[in-house]
Scaffold this active site. Structure first.
Site, mmCIF file in Angstrom:
data_model
loop_
_atom_site.group_PDB
_atom_site.id
_atom_site.type_symbol
_atom_site.label_atom_id
_atom_site.label_comp_id
_atom_site.label_asym_id
_atom_site.label_seq_id
_atom_site.Cartn_x
_atom_site.Cartn_y
_atom_site.Cartn_z
ATOM 1 N N LYS A 163 0.832 -1.212 0.000
ATOM 2 C CA LYS A 163 0.000 0.000 0.000
ATOM 3 C C LYS A 163 0.865 1.260 0.000
ATOM 4 O O LYS A 163 0.530 2.244 -0.661
ATOM 5 C CB LYS A 163 -0.960 -0.004 1.196
ATOM 6 C CG LYS A 163 -2.062 -1.042 1.028
ATOM 7 C CD LYS A 163 -3.136 -0.932 2.081
ATOM 8 C CE LYS A 163 -4.258 -1.937 1.807
ATOM 9 N NZ LYS A 163 -5.250 -2.008 2.864
ATOM 10 N N LYS A 197 -4.106 -10.441 -6.719
ATOM 11 C CA LYS A 197 -5.400 -10.777 -6.115
ATOM 12 C C LYS A 197 -6.446 -9.745 -6.518
ATOM 13 O O LYS A 197 -6.103 -8.577 -6.791
ATOM 14 C CB LYS A 197 -5.263 -10.846 -4.584
ATOM 15 C CG LYS A 197 -4.951 -9.513 -3.947
ATOM 16 C CD LYS A 197 -5.030 -9.539 -2.431
ATOM 17 C CE LYS A 197 -4.737 -8.127 -1.923
ATOM 18 N NZ LYS A 197 -4.789 -7.920 -0.514
ATOM 19 N N LYS A 240 -9.988 -4.247 -3.706
ATOM 20 C CA LYS A 240 -10.879 -3.082 -3.741
ATOM 21 C C LYS A 240 -10.168 -1.864 -4.283
ATOM 22 O O LYS A 240 -10.760 -1.013 -4.914
ATOM 23 C CB LYS A 240 -11.342 -2.747 -2.322
ATOM 24 C CG LYS A 240 -12.355 -3.691 -1.783
ATOM 25 C CD LYS A 240 -12.803 -3.183 -0.419
ATOM 26 C CE LYS A 240 -13.273 -4.326 0.433
ATOM 27 N NZ LYS A 240 -13.262 -4.056 1.848
#
Ligand code: TYM
Length: 331
Positions: A111, A194, A197
């Site tokens: 992130k 993966k 969102k």
């Protein structure tokens, strides 16, 4: 009865990975465990959020959890920020977590690397400690999550063990419950990543709220592997992913789906999968719409959930405060 806790962030919209990797197991865990399910809004603000969107995503997520079969009569469903004890325990646990441990967290590195010149908040760095607090404050035995949360669960156990060693048995060491099938659903456009969102891959992320024509479109344009045979294998990650989703959507197994498609090609796989998914998601979508029509009732359910959660959380926090040597609060 053993206790379960899990959480999901009210950011973006719930996708097939969340549903297959986590939510459907939350629903089935209710039969065997005392379950606590948190909508983790404190975690959501580790990245920038629009306040109105966050508020409406939180309520929508409550509707989706109930529509996915979570029964507020049997399980405790609540919003994390409504139980202040999570943040209080997180502070204590931060004092039992090393900087080096947090630096090794894959999700943090991932992130942080996507912030491109924007600030990387201290909250994003200490995020896994808040997650540990979510789990440990309920003394949960079992945490149903997808594969991407494995490392956070290991850290949670390390923190709990360290605290217990110093102050005596205080926390339960929780087990991650990671499903054998569907623990890592891949992005339909980038089968090396993966489904996520935050993905910058709108076509690769199938939302549980996507209308039928959107589901058909995303499945139709899903990336496939070279070759023509419809079989699951390590050198066919995209087809294996589609077969896994197909098996879950039809309540069967990957070998059974392979057998049913023997001699057929990728086009038939996609056509069958799209229809299976439309039917699989229809009940959830209908129920969500009904629930969202009565936001007052959703708010009532969340209020009752927070009250139940707070009772347990308060007790653990006061044990912890006592053990670390804080002077009791005057009544
Ligand atoms: P979150 O909100 O990203 O995801 C919610 C759940 O969905 C699972 N998941 C997936 N499973 C399979 N395939 C995928 N592509 C996929 N993407 C997501 C996640 O593993 C998760 O189980 N840090 C957590 C939220 C959290 C939490 C907790 C979880 C906060 N406190 C305490 C468990 C216990 C997260 O960001 O999940």
């Amino acid at each position: 009865m053993e206790r379960v806790l899990s959480g999901i962030q009210p950011t973006g919209e719930v996708h097939l990975g969340n549903y297959i990797g986590a939510l459907r197991h939350w629903a089935s865990d209710q039969d065997s465990y005392d379950c606590f399910f948190a909508i983790v809004d404190l975690h959501a603000i580790t990245l920038p959020q629009d306040p109105e969107e966050l508020r409406s995503a939180t309520l929508d997520l409550a509707a989706i959890l109930l529509a996915a079969g979570i029964d507020p009569e049997r399980s405790t469903v609540f919003v994390q920020s409504h139980v202040a004890e999570h943040a209080e325990l997180a502070w204590i646990l931060q004092c039992f977590t090393s900087y080096g441990e947090l630096q090794r967290m894959i999700q943090f590195k991932d992130k942080a690397s996507k912030r491109h010149g924007e600030i990387v908040s201290a909250g994003l760095f200490t995020y896994p400690v808040l997650q540990a607090a979510d789990i440990l404050i309920y003394r949960a035995d079992r945490v149903p999550v997808g594969e991407d949360q494995r490392q956070h669960l290991e850290l949670t156990r390390d923190i709990a063990g360290r605290f217990n060693q110093r102050y005596g048995e205080t926390f339960v060491l929780p087990q991650a419950a990671i499903p054998r099938m569907g623990a890592k659903i891949l992005d339909l456009q980038m089968p090396d990543a993966k489904m996520s969102k935050s993905a910058d891959s709108p076509l690769g992320t199938l939302k549980v709220t996507d209308p039928p024509e959107e589901i058909r479109r995303k499945v139709k344009v899903a990336v496939t592997d070279s070759g023509r045979e419809v079989v699951a294998s390590p050198d066919k990650p995209a087809i294996t992913n589609l077969l896994t989703i197909y098996a879950v959507a039809t309540g069967s197994s990957v070998p059974d789906v392979e057998a049913s498609l023997a001699g057929k090609g990728y086009a038939e796989l996609k056509a069958g999968l799209a229809e299976a998914l439309v039917e699989f998601l229809r009940p959830l979508q209908d129920r969500r719409r009904e629930l969202l029509a009565d936001p007052g009732e959703l708010a009532r359910i969340l209020r009752a959930g927070a009250e139940k959660a707070r009772e347990v959380a308060r007790k653990t926090l006061s044990d912890v405060y006592e053990r670390v040597g804080f002077l009791p609060r005057s009544k």
